[in-house]
Design an enzyme around this catalytic site. Structure first.
Site, PDB file in Angstrom:
ATOM      1  N   LYS A   1       0.852  -1.187   0.000  1.00 31.87           N
ATOM      2  CA  LYS A   1       0.000   0.000   0.000  1.00 31.87           C
ATOM      3  C   LYS A   1       0.894   1.245   0.000  1.00 31.87           C
ATOM      4  CE  LYS A   1      -3.714   0.359   2.529  1.00 31.87           C
ATOM      5  NZ  LYS A   1      -4.954   0.467   1.766  1.00 31.87           N
TER       6      LYS A   1
ATOM      7  N   THR B   1       1.619 -15.059   4.422  1.00 32.81           N
ATOM      8  CA  THR B   1       2.718 -14.521   5.217  1.00 32.81           C
ATOM      9  C   THR B   1       3.232 -13.293   4.493  1.00 32.81           C
ATOM     10  OG1 THR B   1       3.309 -16.663   6.175  1.00 32.81           O
ATOM     11  CG2 THR B   1       5.027 -14.978   6.132  1.00 32.81           C
TER      12      THR B   1
ATOM     13  N   GLU C   1       5.820 -10.003   4.168  1.00 31.91           N
ATOM     14  CA  GLU C   1       7.201  -9.637   4.464  1.00 31.91           C
ATOM     15  C   GLU C   1       7.331  -8.122   4.365  1.00 31.91           C
ATOM     16  OE1 GLU C   1       6.480 -11.542   1.598  1.00 31.91           O
ATOM     17  OE2 GLU C   1       6.777 -13.535   2.405  1.00 31.91           O
TER      18      GLU C   1
END
Length: 188
Positions: free
Chosen positions: A111, A135, A137
């Protein structure tokens, strides 16, 4: 291949459980508190991260090796906020659980709210028939500590539907991250 709209995302969530829990609109406030937006957008879905983080640390002088990952490379942090040290890295998982259709490729992108602060989310694909918590990162590229907020928007998923089926889906080849829950460390 076509990018899918908000109407398609809402339909797939309702009929196939593609995203759970699912927010059918863009949320900018929780109660009276302003949050980093999450939920359905025009051509994507903004995901939230859960309140469990794994933050890189060098206190044990472990070597980061994807073939022999040493869990001492991380410190576990739980809470509404995670502070990532300067020039460091953290893992989290999405609040949302995904079930990707067999003819869809999903891309996870960062974002701009976080990118403008020097916090980069790794671009990663969710392959056809993959399912699980994603998951995430996070890289703090600045020389200052940086905050990540749990239960608020952190990344956007873009959905691309193919006009032809792939030969082998992620599920079909027995992908090593199929069905993952929570923060999942590297596997070989």
């Amino acid at each position: 291949m076509t990018i899918k709209s908000d109407r398609w995302i809402r339909r797939m969530a309702a009929t196939r459980g593609m995203i759970e829990p699912f927010e059918p609109r863009q949320v900018r406030f929780v109660g009276e508190q302003k949050v980093i937006s999450f939920g359905t957008s025009s051509y994507g879905y903004d995901v939230r991260c859960a309140d469990h983080f794994k933050v890189f640390t060098n206190i044990f002088s472990a070597t980061v090796d994807p073939k022999a990952f040493d869990e001492r490379s991380f410190v576990d942090v739980r809470g509404d906020v995670c502070v990532i040290p300067p020039n460091s890295f953290a893992l989290a998982s999405t609040v949302e659980y995904f079930r990707i259709p067999p003819d869809v490729l999903t891309l996870c992108v960062g974002k701009s709210t976080y990118a403008r602060c020097g916090i980069i989310v790794n671009v990663t694909p969710l392959e056809p028939e993959w399912e699980g918590h994603v998951t995430l990162e996070f890289s703090n590229t600045t020389n200052l500590p940086a905050k990540i907020y749990a239960n608020e928007g952190v990344a956007q998923m873009l959905f691309f539907q193919s006009d032809e089926a792939c030969e082998v889906t992620y599920k079909g080849r027995g992908g090593k991250y199929q069905g993952q829950t929570g923060v999942t460390l590297p596997r070989t």
